[in-house]
Design a protein around this motif. Structure first.
Motif, PDB file in Angstrom:
ATOM      1  N   GLU A   1       0.833  -1.205   0.000  1.00 51.97           N
ATOM      2  CA  GLU A   1       0.000   0.000   0.000  1.00 51.97           C
ATOM      3  C   GLU A   1       0.866   1.253   0.000  1.00 51.97           C
ATOM      4  N   ALA A   2       1.995   1.210   0.713  1.00 56.67           N
ATOM      5  CA  ALA A   2       2.896   2.365   0.754  1.00 56.67           C
ATOM      6  C   ALA A   2       3.540   2.644  -0.605  1.00 56.67           C
ATOM      7  N   MET A   3       3.552   1.661  -1.482  1.00 58.75           N
ATOM      8  CA  MET A   3       4.093   1.864  -2.837  1.00 58.75           C
ATOM      9  C   MET A   3       3.116   2.589  -3.745  1.00 58.75           C
ATOM     10  N   GLY A   4       1.932   2.896  -3.250  1.00 56.67           N
ATOM     11  CA  GLY A   4       0.920   3.534  -4.078  1.00 56.67           C
ATOM     12  C   GLY A   4       0.065   2.554  -4.831  1.00 56.67           C
ATOM     13  N   LEU A   5       0.124   1.284  -4.431  1.00 59.76           N
ATOM     14  CA  LEU A   5      -0.683   0.241  -5.053  1.00 59.76           C
ATOM     15  C   LEU A   5      -1.893  -0.070  -4.184  1.00 59.76           C
ATOM     16  N   PRO A   6      -2.957  -0.659  -4.748  1.00 62.86           N
ATOM     17  CA  PRO A   6      -4.105  -1.053  -3.923  1.00 62.86           C
ATOM     18  C   PRO A   6      -3.669  -2.033  -2.837  1.00 62.86           C
ATOM     19  N   ARG A   7      -4.260  -1.901  -1.672  1.00 67.69           N
ATOM     20  CA  ARG A   7      -3.925  -2.820  -0.580  1.00 67.69           C
ATOM     21  C   ARG A   7      -4.288  -4.247  -1.016  1.00 67.69           C
ATOM     22  N   PRO A   8      -3.359  -5.175  -0.879  1.00 68.12           N
ATOM     23  CA  PRO A   8      -3.596  -6.525  -1.421  1.00 68.12           C
ATOM     24  C   PRO A   8      -4.680  -7.281  -0.663  1.00 68.12           C
ATOM     25  N   LYS A   9      -5.469  -8.039  -1.426  1.00 65.70           N
ATOM     26  CA  LYS A   9      -6.513  -8.889  -0.847  1.00 65.70           C
ATOM     27  C   LYS A   9      -6.098 -10.352  -0.790  1.00 65.70           C
ATOM     28  N   TYR A  10      -4.961 -10.670  -1.427  1.00 62.86           N
ATOM     29  CA  TYR A  10      -4.584 -12.071  -1.597  1.00 62.86           C
ATOM     30  C   TYR A  10      -3.165 -12.299  -1.104  1.00 62.86           C
ATOM     31  N   PHE A  11      -2.992 -13.417  -0.378  1.00 65.55           N
ATOM     32  CA  PHE A  11      -1.691 -13.767   0.197  1.00 65.55           C
ATOM     33  C   PHE A  11      -1.276 -15.149  -0.296  1.00 65.55           C
ATOM     34  N   CYS A  12       0.017 -15.309  -0.499  1.00 70.77           N
ATOM     35  CA  CYS A  12       0.567 -16.586  -0.951  1.00 70.77           C
ATOM     36  C   CYS A  12       1.659 -17.019   0.028  1.00 70.77           C
ATOM     37  N   TYR A  13       1.572 -18.253   0.537  1.00 74.07           N
ATOM     38  CA  TYR A  13       2.505 -18.745   1.556  1.00 74.07           C
ATOM     39  C   TYR A  13       3.852 -19.112   0.928  1.00 74.07           C
ATOM     40  N   PRO A  14       4.959 -18.535   1.400  1.00 83.05           N
ATOM     41  CA  PRO A  14       6.283 -18.912   0.873  1.00 83.05           C
ATOM     42  C   PRO A  14       6.539 -20.411   1.002  1.00 83.05           C
ATOM     43  N   PHE A  15       7.076 -21.009  -0.020  1.00 86.11           N
ATOM     44  CA  PHE A  15       7.372 -22.442  -0.080  1.00 86.11           C
ATOM     45  C   PHE A  15       6.116 -23.316   0.034  1.00 86.11           C
ATOM     46  N   GLY A  16       4.935 -22.693   0.067  1.00 84.40           N
ATOM     47  CA  GLY A  16       3.704 -23.449   0.285  1.00 84.40           C
ATOM     48  C   GLY A  16       3.515 -23.881   1.723  1.00 84.40           C
ATOM     49  N   GLY A  17       4.397 -23.436   2.635  1.00 80.77           N
ATOM     50  CA  GLY A  17       4.322 -23.850   4.037  1.00 80.77           C
ATOM     51  C   GLY A  17       3.218 -23.123   4.788  1.00 80.77           C
ATOM     52  N   ARG A  18       2.326 -23.871   5.433  1.00 76.57           N
ATOM     53  CA  ARG A  18       1.222 -23.243   6.147  1.00 76.57           C
ATOM     54  C   ARG A  18       0.644 -24.227   7.152  1.00 76.57           C
ATOM     55  N   ASP A  19       0.053 -23.682   8.190  1.00 78.29           N
ATOM     56  CA  ASP A  19      -0.669 -24.463   9.184  1.00 78.29           C
ATOM     57  C   ASP A  19      -1.775 -23.579   9.745  1.00 78.29           C
ATOM     58  N   GLN A  20      -2.449 -24.051  10.779  1.00 76.75           N
ATOM     59  CA  GLN A  20      -3.592 -23.317  11.306  1.00 76.75           C
ATOM     60  C   GLN A  20      -3.195 -21.930  11.802  1.00 76.75           C
ATOM     61  N   ARG A  21      -2.029 -21.818  12.423  1.00 75.59           N
ATOM     62  CA  ARG A  21      -1.574 -20.500  12.896  1.00 75.59           C
ATOM     63  C   ARG A  21      -1.381 -19.545  11.716  1.00 75.59           C
ATOM     64  N   CYS A  22      -0.859 -20.067  10.636  1.00 76.49           N
ATOM     65  CA  CYS A  22      -0.667 -19.231   9.446  1.00 76.49           C
ATOM     66  C   CYS A  22      -2.005 -18.774   8.887  1.00 76.49           C
ATOM     67  N   PHE A  23      -2.969 -19.703   8.820  1.00 81.36           N
ATOM     68  CA  PHE A  23      -4.295 -19.327   8.327  1.00 81.36           C
ATOM     69  C   PHE A  23      -4.877 -18.186   9.158  1.00 81.36           C
ATOM     70  N   GLU A  24      -4.760 -18.302  10.452  1.00 84.75           N
ATOM     71  CA  GLU A  24      -5.319 -17.288  11.353  1.00 84.75           C
ATOM     72  C   GLU A  24      -4.603 -15.954  11.195  1.00 84.75           C
ATOM     73  N   ALA A  25      -3.292 -15.998  11.006  1.00 84.45           N
ATOM     74  CA  ALA A  25      -2.535 -14.756  10.844  1.00 84.45           C
ATOM     75  C   ALA A  25      -2.905 -14.054   9.542  1.00 84.45           C
ATOM     76  N   VAL A  26      -3.053 -14.817   8.474  1.00 85.07           N
ATOM     77  CA  VAL A  26      -3.409 -14.231   7.185  1.00 85.07           C
ATOM     78  C   VAL A  26      -4.810 -13.635   7.239  1.00 85.07           C
ATOM     79  N   GLU A  27      -5.737 -14.343   7.845  1.00 86.34           N
ATOM     80  CA  GLU A  27      -7.102 -13.822   7.960  1.00 86.34           C
ATOM     81  C   GLU A  27      -7.145 -12.583   8.842  1.00 86.34           C
ATOM     82  N   LYS A  28      -6.392 -12.614   9.953  1.00 87.93           N
ATOM     83  CA  LYS A  28      -6.365 -11.467  10.863  1.00 87.93           C
ATOM     84  C   LYS A  28      -5.771 -10.239  10.186  1.00 87.93           C
TER      85      LYS A  28
END
Length: 567
Positions: A483-510
């Motif tokens: 957003e600070a770059m002057g771009l629309p605030r992103p709505k979509y997140f992609c997990y690095p290396f595809g690594g994710r668990d329940q804590r990651c899901f909660e952090a992304v949603e939060k």
């Protein structure tokens, strides 16, 4: 403030007498600014060119003949021929009032980028139920346009539309594919989608051109078949608008679901019914029964059957609750690198993969389309596919410019925003070659090409290994950076290396993201975790037949590759 300059563009085909009256009415326009008229004759052989050249006008006037290419192509040719700032498109069956250009000019002085006027029925239109129906439609459309704070694409009619040349060029003009080869419909709504997304479009109620409706019953029914094709094409391109589009064609009425659509599926019946209704209406319009409601009902029933038969023949309404999401990384040949060589697709291979998807009937969707589908708000075309790119290497820009943008394919690119070197530091740690990532200027340029910029964390670390504090930094902090770059605030997140668990899901949603993308060889489906959207990873070893397998049957393809075909 000076008066803006206008080029009025009239496209015509096989309507010599009508277009001559239209041009004569244009000759009575009163406007103090620069003004010219360009008439594009789209392959007419009825003497239109000779008749038009005999008309004298008090301003510059050119007649251009071209081989028949359809309305969209003719309008684009008119724009190419235009010399002035504002492109004013007017249909060849419009009788405009003398102040019409001045009424449009007022809106441009107030800051408009495009202007739509009103097109009430002209009194000299042939009497009968067809003209009466058009009059009702025009009045309803005008009332809605006056009452709306924001126009919709279905209120953008090319019959009387002006647009700044800069806006027209920015969105690429009209898509001629809607109207090529004798087809009809939705080129103006498609133009409207792109126009409304980026520019200020206003309604000018005092800008009036009277519509002389001279379409015969038989031609009206031929257009119904063509409209079905155009609507399917439009719905595939703009899935979020499909419910509204088919709603305008009465999909919610019981008679449509239980009568018109089933009859449209009966072999030969739609054409036979249309032939009879056209013959019947032609004769009725020459009698005192020209406005009879039962004549109208028979005709409009045939029109609906014709339309829904064409919708069915060209693939039907979007009805899928799933989509393929493909994951790409570098768009270059890095076969020399033991690590990156596995995740790099050369541009020519990528272009061939896109061509393969198109040949096989896939429809490219946007991330917003996928979001609406997963929320249960819309359905997608049967073979829907979304393209995504991880990391945002600098080679992506040229691939988007040369392969995706010309085909109006809008992907998502996930950016890593917190590495000072703007390089792939996470790969370099394990011996990979150094590759440059797009910096803020590069990301802005990529977005200008029609790419949605998503978040791929700040430092590309395996997220399940992070503390809660670091998770917040990688998710929320990445969105703040973009957003600070002057771009629309992103709505979509992609997990690095595809690594994710329940804590990651909660952090992304939060952190406020609408979707989180992982990796899994299966379709993204409605009803699944929206913070763990499945994506199919595309690899260097994906030869044409493996690519076909992965995109045709993702889950079985995973088993077959792991069991029998490991590289």
């Amino acid at each position: 403030m000076s008066n803006p300059s206008f080029t009025m563009i009239v496209s015509t085909y096989q309507r010599r007498d009508m277009v001559c009256e239209t041009v004569q009415a244009i000759g009575r326009i009163e406007y103090d600014g620069p003004f010219e008229l360009v008439v594009i004759i789209d392959g007419s052989n009825d003497g239109t060119e000779d008749a038009l050249k005999q008309i004298e006008l008090p301003f510059p006037y050119r007649v251009v003949w071209q081989p028949n290419g359809g309305l969209g192509h003719a309008r684009n040719r008119g724009a190419q021929e235009a010399r002035h700032e504002i492109l004013f498109f007017l249909d060849d069956d419009m009788i405009c009032r003398p102040d019409i250009v001045e009424q449009h000019a007022k809106k441009y002085r107030e800051g408009a980028d495009a202007v739509l006027g009103e097109i009430p029925l002209e009194d000299n239109s042939p009497p009968g139920f067809l003209s009466e129906g058009i009059a009702i439609w025009a009045a309803d459309s005008a009332r809605q346009s006056r009452e709306m704070d924001q126009l919709t694409p279905f209120h953008v009619f090319g019959g009387q539309l002006s647009v700044r040349r800069s806006a027209y060029e920015a969105i690429g003009g009209f898509d001629a594919r809607f109207t090529e080869n004798g087809n009809y419909g939705q080129e103006d709504a498609d133009f409207g989608v792109k126009l409304l997304e980026r520019f200020k479009v206003v309604h000018a109620p005092d800008a009036v051109s009277l519509h002389r409706y001279i379409v015969t019953p038989r031609e009206n029914l031929r257009r119904a078949f063509k409209s079905g094709r155009a609507d399917v094409m439009f719905a595939r391109r703009h899935p979020s608008l499909a419910p509204t589009l088919f709603g305008l064609n009465n999909i919610h009425r019981r008679v449509t679901r239980y009568v018109y659509k089933p009859l449209g599926a009966v072999p030969l019946f739609p054409k036979v019914f249309a032939a009879f209704a056209g013959w019947f209406a032609d004769r009725a319009l020459k009698t005192r029964w020209r406005s009879n409601k039962w004549v109208a009902r028979v005709f409009y029933a045939a029109q609906q059957v014709a339309y829904w038969s064409a919708v069915r023949r060209h693939g039907g309404m979007p009805n899928a609750r799933k989509a393929l999401v493909l994951c790409y990384h570098a768009m270059a040949d890095h076969s020399f690198d033991g690590l990156l060589g596995n995740y790099s697709i050369p541009p020519d291979v990528f272009a061939a993969q896109i061509a393969s998807l198109k040949r096989r009937g896939f429809t490219f969707i946007t991330a917003d389309d996928l979001l609406l589908c997963l929320k249960g708000l819309i359905r997608l075309p049967k073979k829907a596919v979304l393209l995504t790119f991880d990391d945002c290497y600098t080679d992506l820009t040229e691939v988007v410019r040369t392969v995706l943008a010309p085909q109006r394919i809008r992907p998502v690119a996930f950016a890593v925003t917190g590495l000072p070197s703007w390089t792939n530091e996470w790969d370099q740690k394990v011996g990979a070659v150094r590759l440059q990532l797009l910096d803020p200027e590069g990301l802005r340029a990529l977005h200008a090409l029609g790419v949605d910029i998503g978040a791929h964390s700040r430092t590309h670390r395996m997220m399940p290994d992070l503390s809660d504090r670091d998770l917040a930094s990688e998710t929320l902090g990445c969105a703040d950076d973009i957003e600070a770059m002057g771009l629309p605030r992103p709505k979509y997140f992609c997990y690095p290396f595809g690594g994710r668990d329940q804590r990651c899901f909660e952090a992304v949603e939060k952190a406020g993201y609408a979707l989180g993308f992982g990796l899994a060889d299966k379709h993204a489906r409605r009803g699944k975790n929206m913070m763990d959207v499945a994506r199919i990873e595309m690899l260097t070893c994906d030869s044409p037949w493996r690519f076909w397998l992965k995109t045709a049957i993702p889950r079985p393809a995973t088993y077959l590759r792991s069991r029998f075909f490991q590289p």
